[in-house]
Design a protein around this motif. Structure first.
Motif, PDB file in Angstrom:
ATOM      1  N   ALA A   1       0.750  -1.322  -0.046  1.00  0.00           N
ATOM      2  CA  ALA A   1      -0.212   0.084   0.146  1.00  0.00           C
ATOM      3  C   ALA A   1       0.750   1.266   0.000  1.00  0.00           C
ATOM      4  CB  ALA A   1      -0.943   0.047   1.117  1.00  0.00           C
ATOM      5  N   PRO A   2       0.347   2.243  -0.536  1.00  0.00           N
ATOM      6  CA  PRO A   2       1.229   3.514  -0.417  1.00  0.00           C
ATOM      7  C   PRO A   2       1.557   3.947   0.813  1.00  0.00           C
ATOM      8  CG  PRO A   2      -0.649   3.910  -1.888  1.00  0.00           C
ATOM      9  CD  PRO A   2      -0.840   2.398  -1.059  1.00  0.00           C
ATOM     10  N   LEU A   3       2.686   4.604   0.936  1.00  0.00           N
ATOM     11  CA  LEU A   3       3.301   5.252   2.410  1.00  0.00           C
ATOM     12  C   LEU A   3       2.044   6.009   2.876  1.00  0.00           C
ATOM     13  CD1 LEU A   3       6.817   6.470   1.373  1.00  0.00           C
ATOM     14  CD2 LEU A   3       6.135   4.496   2.538  1.00  0.00           C
ATOM     15  N   ASP A   4       1.980   5.630   4.469  1.00  0.00           N
ATOM     16  CA  ASP A   4       1.181   6.238   5.234  1.00  0.00           C
ATOM     17  C   ASP A   4      -0.593   5.914   4.951  1.00  0.00           C
ATOM     18  OD1 ASP A   4       3.022   7.403   6.723  1.00  0.00           O
ATOM     19  OD2 ASP A   4       3.166   9.068   5.366  1.00  0.00           O
ATOM     20  N   GLN A   5      -0.742   5.024   4.186  1.00  0.00           N
ATOM     21  CA  GLN A   5      -2.119   4.593   3.878  1.00  0.00           C
ATOM     22  C   GLN A   5      -2.233   2.923   4.117  1.00  0.00           C
ATOM     23  OE1 GLN A   5      -3.510   5.706  -0.187  1.00  0.00           O
ATOM     24  NE2 GLN A   5      -2.436   7.498  -0.135  1.00  0.00           N
TER      25      GLN A   5
ATOM     26  N   ALA B   1      -8.791   0.610   4.862  1.00  0.00           N
ATOM     27  CA  ALA B   1      -9.786   0.079   6.008  1.00  0.00           C
ATOM     28  C   ALA B   1     -10.019  -1.504   5.794  1.00  0.00           C
ATOM     29  CB  ALA B   1     -11.151   0.726   6.166  1.00  0.00           C
ATOM     30  N   GLY B   2     -10.051  -2.169   4.701  1.00  0.00           N
ATOM     31  CA  GLY B   2     -10.351  -3.406   4.470  1.00  0.00           C
ATOM     32  C   GLY B   2      -9.066  -4.316   4.973  1.00  0.00           C
ATOM     33  N   PHE B   3      -7.845  -3.704   5.038  1.00  0.00           N
ATOM     34  CA  PHE B   3      -6.796  -4.466   5.333  1.00  0.00           C
ATOM     35  C   PHE B   3      -6.956  -4.790   6.912  1.00  0.00           C
ATOM     36  CE2 PHE B   3      -3.311  -3.106   2.220  1.00  0.00           C
ATOM     37  CZ  PHE B   3      -3.851  -3.432   1.206  1.00  0.00           C
TER      38      PHE B   3
ATOM     39  N   PHE C   1      -9.530  -7.202   7.333  1.00  0.00           N
ATOM     40  CA  PHE C   1      -9.440  -8.873   6.826  1.00  0.00           C
ATOM     41  C   PHE C   1      -8.104  -9.201   7.934  1.00  0.00           C
ATOM     42  CE2 PHE C   1      -7.011 -11.646   3.771  1.00  0.00           C
ATOM     43  CZ  PHE C   1      -8.122 -12.409   3.543  1.00  0.00           C
ATOM     44  N   GLY C   2      -7.680  -8.183   8.730  1.00  0.00           N
ATOM     45  CA  GLY C   2      -6.494  -9.024   9.904  1.00  0.00           C
ATOM     46  C   GLY C   2      -5.182  -8.663   9.492  1.00  0.00           C
ATOM     47  N   LEU C   3      -4.913  -7.964   8.499  1.00  0.00           N
ATOM     48  CA  LEU C   3      -3.564  -7.618   7.773  1.00  0.00           C
ATOM     49  C   LEU C   3      -3.141  -6.580   8.858  1.00  0.00           C
ATOM     50  CD1 LEU C   3      -4.000  -6.969   4.042  1.00  0.00           C
ATOM     51  CD2 LEU C   3      -2.832  -8.894   5.347  1.00  0.00           C
ATOM     52  N   THR C   4      -1.777  -6.758   9.409  1.00  0.00           N
ATOM     53  CA  THR C   4      -1.079  -5.762  10.106  1.00  0.00           C
ATOM     54  C   THR C   4       0.176  -5.386   9.679  1.00  0.00           C
ATOM     55  OG1 THR C   4      -0.069  -7.587  11.534  1.00  0.00           O
ATOM     56  CG2 THR C   4      -2.113  -6.743  12.124  1.00  0.00           C
ATOM     57  N   GLU C   5       0.797  -4.527   9.956  1.00  0.00           N
ATOM     58  CA  GLU C   5       2.313  -3.980   9.323  1.00  0.00           C
ATOM     59  C   GLU C   5       3.179  -4.984   9.854  1.00  0.00           C
ATOM     60  OE1 GLU C   5       5.408  -0.283   9.186  1.00  0.00           O
ATOM     61  OE2 GLU C   5       3.332  -0.016   9.994  1.00  0.00           O
ATOM     62  N   SER C   6       3.880  -5.727   8.986  1.00  0.00           N
ATOM     63  CA  SER C   6       4.944  -6.488   9.346  1.00  0.00           C
ATOM     64  C   SER C   6       6.336  -6.555   8.762  1.00  0.00           C
ATOM     65  CB  SER C   6       4.526  -8.193   8.937  1.00  0.00           C
ATOM     66  OG  SER C   6       4.423  -8.499   7.654  1.00  0.00           O
ATOM     67  N   HIS C   7       6.249  -5.848   7.486  1.00  0.00           N
ATOM     68  CA  HIS C   7       7.471  -5.566   6.825  1.00  0.00           C
ATOM     69  C   HIS C   7       7.464  -4.174   6.198  1.00  0.00           C
ATOM     70  CE1 HIS C   7       6.832  -9.891   6.483  1.00  0.00           C
ATOM     71  NE2 HIS C   7       8.211 -10.198   6.061  1.00  0.00           N
ATOM     72  N   ARG C   8       8.561  -3.730   5.807  1.00  0.00           N
ATOM     73  CA  ARG C   8       8.753  -2.423   5.163  1.00  0.00           C
ATOM     74  C   ARG C   8       9.232  -2.844   3.762  1.00  0.00           C
ATOM     75  NH1 ARG C   8       7.980   2.003   8.380  1.00  0.00           N
ATOM     76  NH2 ARG C   8       8.063   1.767  10.509  1.00  0.00           N
TER      77      ARG C   8
END
Length: 149
Positions: free
Chosen positions: A117-121, A124-126, A129-136
């Motif tokens: 996803a674009p930076l700083d975005q 809501a669906g993420f 759906f249970g997606l969390t930030e895990s990588h850069r």
């Protein structure tokens, strides 16, 4: 998901979708989109998809199978190149794509999903759906005028 949504069909993109995909991007040459959709070597391991409603392409996205060397590691897919028809942002299209990935590719049960996803975005669906930030992700851009692939 909490609210009912319009049913959308998701299928592999075809050469005939080039003009509709170009319209979603809002720039570029239809012939280049046609060439890229026709040549599977353009993106090895990647399949481009479209989401349709009433025969109209409302989104395009790509899914790439990522190889895993790690013993015991789950299959992993990357969701990227998500382009939505601007008038349908917030209308559940991204959620439909994520639901489709869960149903058709076992995302969340047998398969891990990385989504760009674009930076700083974070759509809501993420989160739903249970997606969390895990990588850069890091990229090395090609200067304008560089070779196109």
């Amino acid at each position: 998901m909490a609210s009912p949504r319009t049913h959308r069909t998701i299928r592999a993109a075809a050469v005939d979708d080039a003009a509709a995909v170009q319209e979603l991007y809002g720039f570029g040459d239809v012939q280049e989109f046609t060439d890229r959709l026709a040549d599977r070597r353009t993106a090895p391991g990647t399949t481009h998809y479209v989401a349709e409603r009433d025969g109209q392409v409302v989104a395009a996205f790509a899914v790439t199978a990522l190889g895993r060397l790690r013993p015991g590691g789950r299959r992993r897919l990357m969701l990227h190149e998500i382009k939505l028809r601007p008038s349908l942002r917030g209308a559940g299209v991204a959620e439909d794509i994520l639901d489709w990935l869960a149903a058709s590719r076992a995302v969340g049960t047998e398969t891990e999903l990385l989504a760009l996803a674009p930076l700083d975005q974070q759509p809501a669906g993420f989160a739903e759906f249970g997606l969390t930030e895990s990588h850069r992700a890091f990229k090395r851009p090609v200067p304008d005028g560089g070779a196109r692939t």
